[in-house]
Scaffold this motif. Structure first.
Motif, PDB file in Angstrom:
ATOM      1  N   SER A  61       0.882  -1.173   0.000  1.00 11.47           N
ATOM      2  CA  SER A  61       0.000   0.000   0.000  1.00 11.47           C
ATOM      3  C   SER A  61       0.913   1.214   0.000  1.00 11.47           C
ATOM      4  O   SER A  61       1.977   1.184   0.621  1.00 11.47           O
ATOM      5  N   HIS A  62       0.521   2.250  -0.724  1.00 14.64           N
ATOM      6  CA  HIS A  62       1.469   3.364  -0.839  1.00 14.64           C
ATOM      7  C   HIS A  62       1.215   4.457   0.198  1.00 14.64           C
ATOM      8  O   HIS A  62       0.082   4.806   0.504  1.00 14.64           O
ATOM      9  N   MET A  63       2.326   4.944   0.746  1.00 18.14           N
ATOM     10  CA  MET A  63       2.265   5.961   1.801  1.00 18.14           C
ATOM     11  C   MET A  63       2.140   7.363   1.227  1.00 18.14           C
ATOM     12  O   MET A  63       1.707   8.270   1.927  1.00 18.14           O
ATOM     13  N   PHE A 164      -7.217   9.872   1.409  1.00 18.71           N
ATOM     14  CA  PHE A 164      -7.616   8.476   1.641  1.00 18.71           C
ATOM     15  C   PHE A 164      -6.826   7.584   0.674  1.00 18.71           C
ATOM     16  O   PHE A 164      -6.537   6.441   0.981  1.00 18.71           O
ATOM     17  N   ASP A 165      -6.508   8.137  -0.494  1.00 18.26           N
ATOM     18  CA  ASP A 165      -5.595   7.521  -1.474  1.00 18.26           C
ATOM     19  C   ASP A 165      -4.167   7.829  -1.030  1.00 18.26           C
ATOM     20  O   ASP A 165      -3.692   8.916  -1.240  1.00 18.26           O
ATOM     21  N   ASP A 166      -3.438   6.960  -0.433  1.00 17.70           N
ATOM     22  CA  ASP A 166      -3.809   5.585  -0.190  1.00 17.70           C
ATOM     23  C   ASP A 166      -3.662   5.272   1.304  1.00 17.70           C
ATOM     24  O   ASP A 166      -3.282   4.185   1.685  1.00 17.70           O
ATOM     25  N   ARG A 167      -3.947   6.292   2.159  1.00 15.16           N
ATOM     26  CA  ARG A 167      -3.827   6.062   3.604  1.00 15.16           C
ATOM     27  C   ARG A 167      -4.744   4.933   4.041  1.00 15.16           C
ATOM     28  O   ARG A 167      -4.405   4.174   4.957  1.00 15.16           O
ATOM     29  N   GLN A 194       6.408   6.863  -3.463  1.00 16.15           N
ATOM     30  CA  GLN A 194       6.412   7.328  -4.858  1.00 16.15           C
ATOM     31  C   GLN A 194       5.505   6.559  -5.813  1.00 16.15           C
ATOM     32  O   GLN A 194       5.814   6.416  -6.995  1.00 16.15           O
ATOM     33  N   GLU A 195       4.353   6.103  -5.313  1.00 17.84           N
ATOM     34  CA  GLU A 195       3.385   5.453  -6.218  1.00 17.84           C
ATOM     35  C   GLU A 195       2.752   6.457  -7.159  1.00 17.84           C
ATOM     36  O   GLU A 195       2.502   6.175  -8.328  1.00 17.84           O
ATOM     37  N   GLU A 196       2.502   7.653  -6.627  1.00 19.69           N
ATOM     38  CA  GLU A 196       1.739   8.656  -7.388  1.00 19.69           C
ATOM     39  C   GLU A 196       2.495   9.212  -8.594  1.00 19.69           C
ATOM     40  O   GLU A 196       1.936   9.932  -9.399  1.00 19.69           O
ATOM     41  N   VAL A 197       3.780   8.931  -8.687  1.00 19.86           N
ATOM     42  CA  VAL A 197       4.545   9.413  -9.842  1.00 19.86           C
ATOM     43  C   VAL A 197       4.982   8.246 -10.732  1.00 19.86           C
ATOM     44  O   VAL A 197       5.913   8.369 -11.525  1.00 19.86           O
ATOM     45  N   LEU A 217      -3.144  -2.873  -2.129  1.00 20.83           N
ATOM     46  CA  LEU A 217      -4.355  -2.264  -1.566  1.00 20.83           C
ATOM     47  C   LEU A 217      -4.368  -0.812  -1.993  1.00 20.83           C
ATOM     48  O   LEU A 217      -3.431  -0.073  -1.681  1.00 20.83           O
ATOM     49  N   ASP A 218      -5.390  -0.432  -2.720  1.00 23.52           N
ATOM     50  CA  ASP A 218      -5.452   0.967  -3.161  1.00 23.52           C
ATOM     51  C   ASP A 218      -6.910   1.344  -3.389  1.00 23.52           C
ATOM     52  O   ASP A 218      -7.788   0.485  -3.353  1.00 23.52           O
ATOM     53  N   VAL A 219      -7.127   2.622  -3.614  1.00 28.82           N
ATOM     54  CA  VAL A 219      -8.493   3.090  -3.851  1.00 28.82           C
ATOM     55  C   VAL A 219      -8.877   2.854  -5.315  1.00 28.82           C
ATOM     56  O   VAL A 219      -8.016   2.719  -6.175  1.00 28.82           O
ATOM     57  N   THR A 220     -10.183   2.803  -5.560  1.00 25.85           N
ATOM     58  CA  THR A 220     -10.662   2.791  -6.944  1.00 25.85           C
ATOM     59  C   THR A 220     -11.920   3.634  -7.047  1.00 25.85           C
ATOM     60  O   THR A 220     -12.567   3.933  -6.044  1.00 25.85           O
TER      61      THR A 220
HETATM   62 ZN   LIG Z   1      -3.323   5.307  -4.826  1.00 27.92          ZN
END
Ligand SMILES: [Zn+2]
Length: 330
Positions: A61-63, A164-167, A194-197, A217-220
């Protein structure tokens, strides 16, 4: 779980500067960890030993969260920025922002820019400085900031927050690590950077772990007003990912998650996302490859300061993840 949600959503963790959140997660999970590694990129890897140590499960899961980086400061004291990750400039404008050093400001659109022309480079931050010199005492080029943390209870079991993405992915993973029984395999709970980049942190982390099985685990996207192509529905359970633009999930994982959801009576739905990307793909293609899937959390208004979820979905995601951790892939 609400307690973890409060702690994690309140932390500073813009892409590239995830350490404050990593330290909070480390402290939460230290009592149940067999080993903890902070890798050179800043990923946090937490091991719980399993019954069968010949196989490895990686959970990611990304911080990090989207934000802004200072590009230059005008003589007048206005601060110009560039985006870090996929900023929606309209959704991010006229908000309060906070820098890592605790300096607050407001981010606004440049005067006269029409909403349809609004991009991140047309946003400026006003920290209340009367000129460049006094602004530079508090903020410098390269400093990053994000919208001020907020967690708002809505009706029923629904909540709104920024990031919430991705807490919430981190919440589900940490909750599972704390609550699960003995894992089937050696299980690495990885909190990535660094998931968002471009899903960058999960790549070296997956190379290190070399998992046999992997779950992100991530949002959709969930049902928003006026959106006729609902990918998932809020409150209808954990979303088992079939695909997004970056990945076709392993059928073994999709089928196993479905069977476990049915067996344990956990509400679930499928997610077929025509865009987007997650750490799932990095793990699937790391090293010799592995069987990878993703449990997604239905979320409205993603990448806005008011992302909205239903805690019932969060519980369903955690129950499903725990079932997989304890029972294994086959
Ligand atoms: Zn995410």
């Amino acid at each position: 779980m609400l307690n973890l949600t409060k702690k994690f959503t309140g932390a500073f963790s813009v892409t590239g500067l995830e350490k404050p959140l990593a330290e909070i997660i480390r402290a939460e999970l230290a009592p149940v960890a067999d080993e903890i590694i902070s890798d050179p990129m800043g990923n946090l890897l937490v091991l719980k030993k399993g019954k069968d140590s010949s196989k490895k499960l990686m959970i990611a899961s990304h911080m990090d969260e989207i934000g802004f980086v200072v590009t230059n400061i005008e003589e007048s004291g206005f601060i110009h920025v560039s985006n870090v990750g996929g900023i929606n400039a309209v959704a991010s404008s006229f908000q309060r922002v906070r820098f890592a050093n605790g300096v607050y400001g407001v981010i606004v659109a440049e005067s006269g820019v029409k909403p349809e022309d609004l991009k991140a480079n047309k946003l400026v931050i006003d920290i209340g400085a009367s000129d460049r010199k006094s602004a530079e005492k508090k903020v410098g080029v390269g400093d990053v900031c994000a919208v001020v943390p907020m967690l708002q209870k809505l009706g029923g079991t629904r909540y709104a927050a920024k990031a919430f993405d991705d807490r919430i992915g981190c919440v589900v993973s940490a909750y599972a690590a704390l609550q699960c029984g003995k894992p089937a395999y050696d299980t690495w709970f990885v909190f990535t950077v660094q998931e968002e980049v471009g899903c960058r942190g999960s790549k070296p982390a997956a190379f290190r772990v070399a998992p046999d099985y992997a779950i992100a685990l991530d949002v959709t996207a969930a049902d928003e007003c006026g959106n006729k192509n609902d990918v998932t529905k809020l409150g209808k359970g954990a979303a088992i990912k079939i695909k997004d633009s970056s990945v076709l999930c392993s059928k073994l994982i999709v089928d196993r998650l479905t069977d476990l959801a049915k067996e344990k009576k956990i509400p679930y739905q499928y997610e077929v996302l025509p865009y987007g990307g997650t750490d799932t793909s990095s793990m699937q293609m790391a090293g010799i490859g592995c069987a990878a899937g993703c449990i997604s959390i239905p979320t409205r208004y993603i990448h806005s300061p008011v992302e909205t979820i239903d805690m019932k979905d969060l519980k369903a995601c955690a129950d499903l993840l725990i079932a997989f951790i304890e029972n294994g892939a086959e």
